[in-house]
Design an enzyme around this catalytic site. Structure first.
Site, short mmCIF file in Angstrom:
data_model
loop_
_atom_site.label_atom_id
_atom_site.label_comp_id
_atom_site.label_asym_id
_atom_site.label_seq_id
_atom_site.Cartn_x
_atom_site.Cartn_y
_atom_site.Cartn_z
N SER A 154 24.33 38.40 79.82
CA SER A 154 25.69 38.91 79.99
C SER A 154 26.39 38.20 81.15
O SER A 154 27.60 38.31 81.29
CB SER A 154 25.65 40.41 80.29
N CYS A 168 18.05 38.71 78.94
CA CYS A 168 18.78 39.94 79.24
C CYS A 168 18.03 41.10 78.60
O CYS A 168 17.86 41.11 77.37
CB CYS A 168 20.18 39.82 78.65
N ASN A 169 17.57 42.04 79.42
CA ASN A 169 16.86 43.21 78.88
C ASN A 169 17.76 44.00 77.93
O ASN A 169 17.32 44.50 76.90
CB ASN A 169 16.44 44.14 80.01
N THR A 170 19.03 44.13 78.33
CA THR A 170 19.96 44.95 77.57
C THR A 170 20.20 44.35 76.18
O THR A 170 20.15 45.06 75.17
CB THR A 170 21.30 45.06 78.34
N CYS A 229 16.25 44.53 84.69
CA CYS A 229 17.51 43.83 84.43
C CYS A 229 17.39 42.48 85.12
O CYS A 229 16.97 42.41 86.28
CB CYS A 229 18.68 44.63 84.99
N HIS A 257 19.46 40.58 86.35
CA HIS A 257 20.29 40.39 87.54
C HIS A 257 19.55 40.82 88.82
O HIS A 257 19.83 40.32 89.90
CB HIS A 257 21.58 41.23 87.45
N1 DGL Z 1 21.07 40.98 83.00
C1 DGL Z 1 21.12 41.97 82.02
C2 DGL Z 1 19.86 42.72 81.74
O1 DGL Z 1 18.81 42.16 81.92
C3 DGL Z 1 22.42 42.61 81.70
C4 DGL Z 1 22.96 43.58 82.64
C5 DGL Z 1 24.33 44.01 82.23
O2 DGL Z 1 25.12 43.16 81.84
O3 DGL Z 1 24.59 45.21 82.31
O4 DGL Z 1 19.87 43.84 81.31
#
Ligand code: DGL
Length: 280
Positions: free
Chosen positions: A18, A80-82, A190, A192
């Site tokens: 993201s 990205c986990n999401t 996440c 990030h």
């Molecule tokens: N970096 C992302 C993750 O691993 C996305 C976080 C987001 O955009 O809310 O979930």
């Protein structure tokens, strides 16, 4: 995957998130697979994904996947986990190339925990995803999970506010209750959040292990490339390309901090724009 896939060894690996968070995975891929070229897409114009609906995230994931396939990618890492939780099953069904995803590392945390309490910091959408629920079912019998959505953290990281008082304040609010509940493992769910590790270390008492899944994702990517006989030879020229739907300067800044050198970041205007996608 829907059929037999021939992997061109010299083709790049596609990586997306993201926003800038997936660079924590990209950085491990770069170390583990130093002969591989990579194309990174940050969908920063639509970050955070964590508060968006599953259908919105799946739609964006489809568009980015099409773009990466058009660039000739041989494999895609959903960094990205999401997006992994919301979309990777659909992507695997619809596209004929391998995908590697990222999931909160509940298994190694549960195996290592001595107190029987494991903290997981992830986005709200990741906690709702089928992958996370499956991981809990498979690996978290022996421990109690303390889940906390890191609401607001992604926005601060995307805006270059990693070292700000606001970020520290939110982390204290999210982490101290877990400490009081006796966690000895903190899973960063996440991509990030690894950028926050120095601040997190300053908040947590000594002895709590922080788990970033990025090295395991890089090893898994190597394994999938090997299975498809798609690992690149050391002889070719390695190239990295970066695209963002947001502000190229933000991605450049983080890249410079990670690699010590400057990289060109191209604004990606070609992908169809999306609606607000707020989760209901
Ligand atoms: N970096 C992302 C993750 O691993 C996305 C976080 C987001 O955009 O809310 O979930």
């Amino acid at each position: 995957m829907t059929g037999i896939f021939f992997m061109e060894t010299s083709a790049p690996i596609g990586v997306y998130d993201s926003g800038i968070g997936g660079l924590s995975v990209w950085n491990e891929l770069r170390k583990e697979l130093s002969a591989e070229s990579m194309i990174y897409v940050a969908d920063s114009a639509n970050a955070p994904y964590g508060t968006k609906s599953r259908s919105f995230i799946t739609g964006r994931s489809r568009e980015i996947t099409r773009f990466l396939i058009d660039q000739g990618c041989k494999l895609i890492v959903v960094a990205c986990n999401t997006a992994t939780g919301a979309a990777i099953t659909t992507l695997r069904r619809e596209f004929n190339l391998p995908f590697v995803g990222v999931e909160p590392a509940v298994k190694p945390a549960a195996m290592k925990s001595k107190t029987g309490h494991v903290g997981v910091l992830a986005t709200a959408q990741t906690f709702k995803g089928e992958h996370f629920k499956r991981s809990i079912g498979l690996f978290a019998h022996s421990v109690e999970l303390h889940e906390r959505a890191g609401t607001g953290l992604v926005e601060l990281i995307e805006n270059g506010m990693i070292d700000s008082p606001e970020t520290k304040e939110l982390l204290i609010k999210y982490l101290i209750p877990m400490v009081e509940q006796g966690i000895d493992q903190l899973v960063l769910g996440c991509t990030h959040y690894p950028f926050l590790i120095p601040i997190i270390q300053g908040i947590l008492p000594a002895g709590i292990r922080i788990i970033d899944p990025a090295p395991a994702v890089a090893r898994q990517t190597r394994k999938v490339l090997e299975e498809h006989k798609g690992l690149n030879s050391k002889l070719s020229v390695v190239g990295y390309r970066f695209y963002t739907t947001g502000d190229p300067a933000s991605l450049s800044r983080v890249l410079e901090q990670l690699t010590g050198s400057q990289h060109l970041v191209t604004k990606l205007d070609g992908l169809p724009t999306a609606g607000s996608g707020q989760s209901s």
